[in-house]
Design a protein around this motif. Structure first.
Motif, PDB file in Angstrom:
ATOM      1  N   THR A 123      18.940 -15.595   7.062  1.00  0.00           N
ATOM      2  CA  THR A 123      18.436 -16.932   7.358  1.00  0.00           C
ATOM      3  C   THR A 123      17.651 -17.429   6.143  1.00  0.00           C
ATOM      4  N   THR A 124      17.327 -18.689   6.122  1.00  0.00           N
ATOM      5  CA  THR A 124      16.528 -19.244   5.027  1.00  0.00           C
ATOM      6  C   THR A 124      15.206 -18.498   4.914  1.00  0.00           C
ATOM      7  N   GLU A 125      14.567 -18.226   6.060  1.00  0.00           N
ATOM      8  CA  GLU A 125      13.286 -17.524   6.062  1.00  0.00           C
ATOM      9  C   GLU A 125      13.441 -16.070   5.614  1.00  0.00           C
ATOM     10  N   GLY A 126      14.521 -15.421   6.057  1.00  0.00           N
ATOM     11  CA  GLY A 126      14.777 -14.041   5.640  1.00  0.00           C
ATOM     12  C   GLY A 126      15.019 -13.938   4.146  1.00  0.00           C
ATOM     13  N   GLU A 127      15.778 -14.879   3.604  1.00  0.00           N
ATOM     14  CA  GLU A 127      16.041 -14.908   2.157  1.00  0.00           C
ATOM     15  C   GLU A 127      14.757 -15.167   1.385  1.00  0.00           C
ATOM     16  N   ALA A 128      13.943 -16.115   1.865  1.00  0.00           N
ATOM     17  CA  ALA A 128      12.675 -16.431   1.190  1.00  0.00           C
ATOM     18  C   ALA A 128      11.744 -15.225   1.205  1.00  0.00           C
ATOM     19  N   THR A 129      11.703 -14.522   2.331  1.00  0.00           N
ATOM     20  CA  THR A 129      10.855 -13.333   2.447  1.00  0.00           C
ATOM     21  C   THR A 129      11.317 -12.262   1.466  1.00  0.00           C
ATOM     22  N   ALA A 130      12.631 -12.065   1.352  1.00  0.00           N
ATOM     23  CA  ALA A 130      13.169 -11.083   0.409  1.00  0.00           C
ATOM     24  C   ALA A 130      12.795 -11.445  -1.031  1.00  0.00           C
ATOM     25  N   MET A 131      12.883 -12.725  -1.367  1.00  0.00           N
ATOM     26  CA  MET A 131      12.528 -13.167  -2.728  1.00  0.00           C
ATOM     27  C   MET A 131      11.042 -12.917  -3.010  1.00  0.00           C
ATOM     28  N   ILE A 132      10.190 -13.245  -2.058  1.00  0.00           N
ATOM     29  CA  ILE A 132       8.750 -13.037  -2.225  1.00  0.00           C
ATOM     30  C   ILE A 132       8.445 -11.553  -2.399  1.00  0.00           C
ATOM     31  N   LEU A 133       9.041 -10.717  -1.550  1.00  0.00           N
ATOM     32  CA  LEU A 133       8.811  -9.271  -1.648  1.00  0.00           C
ATOM     33  C   LEU A 133       9.284  -8.732  -2.985  1.00  0.00           C
ATOM     34  N   SER A 134      10.428  -9.210  -3.429  1.00  0.00           N
ATOM     35  CA  SER A 134      10.974  -8.774  -4.719  1.00  0.00           C
ATOM     36  C   SER A 134       9.992  -9.085  -5.847  1.00  0.00           C
ATOM     37  N   LYS A 135       9.420 -10.272  -5.815  1.00  0.00           N
ATOM     38  CA  LYS A 135       8.446 -10.666  -6.857  1.00  0.00           C
ATOM     39  C   LYS A 135       7.194  -9.791  -6.811  1.00  0.00           C
ATOM     40  N   LYS A 157       0.843  -1.206   0.000  1.00  0.00           N
ATOM     41  CA  LYS A 157       0.000   0.000   0.000  1.00  0.00           C
ATOM     42  C   LYS A 157       0.876   1.252   0.000  1.00  0.00           C
ATOM     43  N   ARG A 158       1.954   1.230   0.786  1.00  0.00           N
ATOM     44  CA  ARG A 158       2.870   2.386   0.827  1.00  0.00           C
ATOM     45  C   ARG A 158       3.524   2.623  -0.529  1.00  0.00           C
ATOM     46  N   LEU A 159       3.753   1.550  -1.268  1.00  0.00           N
ATOM     47  CA  LEU A 159       4.449   1.665  -2.548  1.00  0.00           C
ATOM     48  C   LEU A 159       3.585   2.282  -3.638  1.00  0.00           C
ATOM     49  N   GLU A 160       2.316   2.511  -3.349  1.00  0.00           N
ATOM     50  CA  GLU A 160       1.441   3.206  -4.299  1.00  0.00           C
ATOM     51  C   GLU A 160       1.782   4.685  -4.344  1.00  0.00           C
ATOM     52  N   GLY A 161       2.550   5.156  -3.360  1.00  0.00           N
ATOM     53  CA  GLY A 161       2.985   6.553  -3.328  1.00  0.00           C
ATOM     54  C   GLY A 161       4.238   6.755  -4.167  1.00  0.00           C
ATOM     55  N   ASP A 162       4.957   7.835  -3.894  1.00  0.00           N
ATOM     56  CA  ASP A 162       6.156   8.208  -4.653  1.00  0.00           C
ATOM     57  C   ASP A 162       7.386   7.542  -4.030  1.00  0.00           C
ATOM     58  N   VAL A 163       7.732   6.348  -4.504  1.00  0.00           N
ATOM     59  CA  VAL A 163       8.860   5.587  -3.973  1.00  0.00           C
ATOM     60  C   VAL A 163       9.794   5.210  -5.117  1.00  0.00           C
ATOM     61  N   ASP A 164      11.100   5.467  -4.936  1.00  0.00           N
ATOM     62  CA  ASP A 164      12.099   5.146  -5.960  1.00  0.00           C
ATOM     63  C   ASP A 164      12.776   3.798  -5.722  1.00  0.00           C
ATOM     64  N   GLU A 165      13.004   3.460  -4.435  1.00  0.00           N
ATOM     65  CA  GLU A 165      13.764   2.250  -4.130  1.00  0.00           C
ATOM     66  C   GLU A 165      13.257   1.588  -2.860  1.00  0.00           C
ATOM     67  N   VAL A 166      13.262   0.248  -2.889  1.00  0.00           N
ATOM     68  CA  VAL A 166      12.978  -0.546  -1.699  1.00  0.00           C
ATOM     69  C   VAL A 166      14.212  -1.397  -1.434  1.00  0.00           C
ATOM     70  N   ILE A 167      14.788  -1.234  -0.246  1.00  0.00           N
ATOM     71  CA  ILE A 167      15.964  -2.011   0.156  1.00  0.00           C
ATOM     72  C   ILE A 167      15.474  -3.157   1.034  1.00  0.00           C
ATOM     73  N   LEU A 168      15.705  -4.385   0.595  1.00  0.00           N
ATOM     74  CA  LEU A 168      15.281  -5.550   1.372  1.00  0.00           C
ATOM     75  C   LEU A 168      16.388  -5.911   2.348  1.00  0.00           C
ATOM     76  N   ALA A 169      16.147  -5.649   3.622  1.00  0.00           N
ATOM     77  CA  ALA A 169      17.159  -5.859   4.655  1.00  0.00           C
ATOM     78  C   ALA A 169      16.711  -6.920   5.652  1.00  0.00           C
ATOM     79  N   THR A 170      16.058  -7.959   5.134  1.00  0.00           N
ATOM     80  CA  THR A 170      15.713  -9.086   6.004  1.00  0.00           C
ATOM     81  C   THR A 170      16.988  -9.874   6.265  1.00  0.00           C
ATOM     82  N   GLY A 171      16.950 -10.724   7.281  1.00  0.00           N
ATOM     83  CA  GLY A 171      18.139 -11.487   7.665  1.00  0.00           C
ATOM     84  C   GLY A 171      18.574 -12.477   6.603  1.00  0.00           C
TER      85      GLY A 171
END
Length: 198
Positions: free
Chosen positions: A146-158, A130-144
Motif C-alpha cells: 500500500t502507499t503507507e506500507g511503501e512509505a514506511t519501508a522507505m523511512i525505515l530504509s533511510k 534498538k535491536r539493530l545495535e546488536g549483531d544483525v546482518d540483514e533487515v528485510i522490509l516486508a511491509t505491505g
C-alpha cells in the motif's frame, strides 16, 4: 421497537463491537451462542478473558504472546542475524506458514500514515532501531505494498542504511492465477523489478 429481550439485545450489541460484524452477523452469532451447550459458552468466555489478561507483546519482536519472549525469538534454530519487519502479527503468521523463512521478526503494529497522524514514533520503530545495535546482518522490509506500507519501508530504509546493515525489500508482483490485464501498474512494475533468472 425492540424485537428481542434486553439480554439478547445486549449480547448482539456487544458482538457488533467486533470488527467486521454487522447487526445481522452479530444476531446470527448471538443465537448460536444461546443455543450452544453451557459448558462451551463458559469455556469460550473464559478463553476470551484469559487471552485478554495474559496476551502481551514479546520483549524482543513485539508479536503477541503469553510469554515474556515468543517461541520464535527463543529458538536457537532461527537466524537471529536476519530480521524481517512486518506490519502486524498476522503478517508474521503468513510468512511462518510458508516454512521458508528461518530468521526472526519485528512487528511494527501499524504503518506510517500522516493523514491519520501516525508517525514513526507511534509504531515500533524505536524498538527496531534498538535491536539493530546488536549483531544483525540483514533487515528485510516486508511491509505491505500500500502507499503507507511503501512509505514506511522507505523511512525505515533511510534510518537503517547508515548503520551498514543490509536492507532488502520483499518483491511483490502478479498473483498466481492472476490475469495481467487486471493487475495495477505498480504491481506490474514491482513484478518486473523483482524478476529472477530461470
Amino acid at each position: 421497537m425492540e424485537h428481542y429481550s434486553k439480554t439478547i439485545n445486549s449480547l448482539i450489541e456487544e458482538l457488533t463491537r467486533l470488527p467486521g460484524l454487522g447487526v445481522k452477523t452479530a444476531t446470527r452469532l448471538a443465537f448460536h451462542i444461546i443455543n450452544m451447550p453451557k459448558e462451551h459458552v463458559k469455556s469460550l468466555s473464559e478463553a476470551m478473558v484469559t487471552a485478554r489478561e495474559k496476551v502481551k507483546y514479546c520483549n524482543e519482536c513485539y508479536t503477541i504472546t503469553d510469554e515474556e519472549v515468543c517461541p520464535i525469538c527463543r529458538s536457537s534454530k532461527r537466524n537471529h542475524k536476519v530480521i524481517m519487519v512486518v506490519e502486524e502479527p498476522k503478517d508474521l503468521v503468513a510468512y511462518e506458514k510458508t516454512g521458508q523463512y528461518d530468521g526472526v521478526y519485528h512487528v511494527l503494529h501499524g504503518v506510517v500514515n500522516p493523514q491519520l497522524g501516525i508517525s514513526p514514533a507511534d509504531i515500533k520503530v524505536r524498538e527496531l532501531l534498538k535491536r539493530l545495535e546488536g549483531d544483525v546482518d540483514e533487515v528485510i522490509l516486508a511491509t505491505g505494498s500500500t502507499t503507507e506500507g511503501e512509505a514506511t519501508a522507505m523511512i525505515l530504509s533511510k534510518y537503517i542504511k547508515p548503520s551498514g546493515i543490509n536492507v532488502t525489500r520483499i518483491a511483490s508482483g502478479v498473483p498466481v492465477g492472476g490475469d495481467l490485464e487486471y493487475v495495477d501498474e505498480v504491481t506490474l512494475m514491482r513484478a518486473l523489478e523483482g524478476r529472477v533468472r530461470m
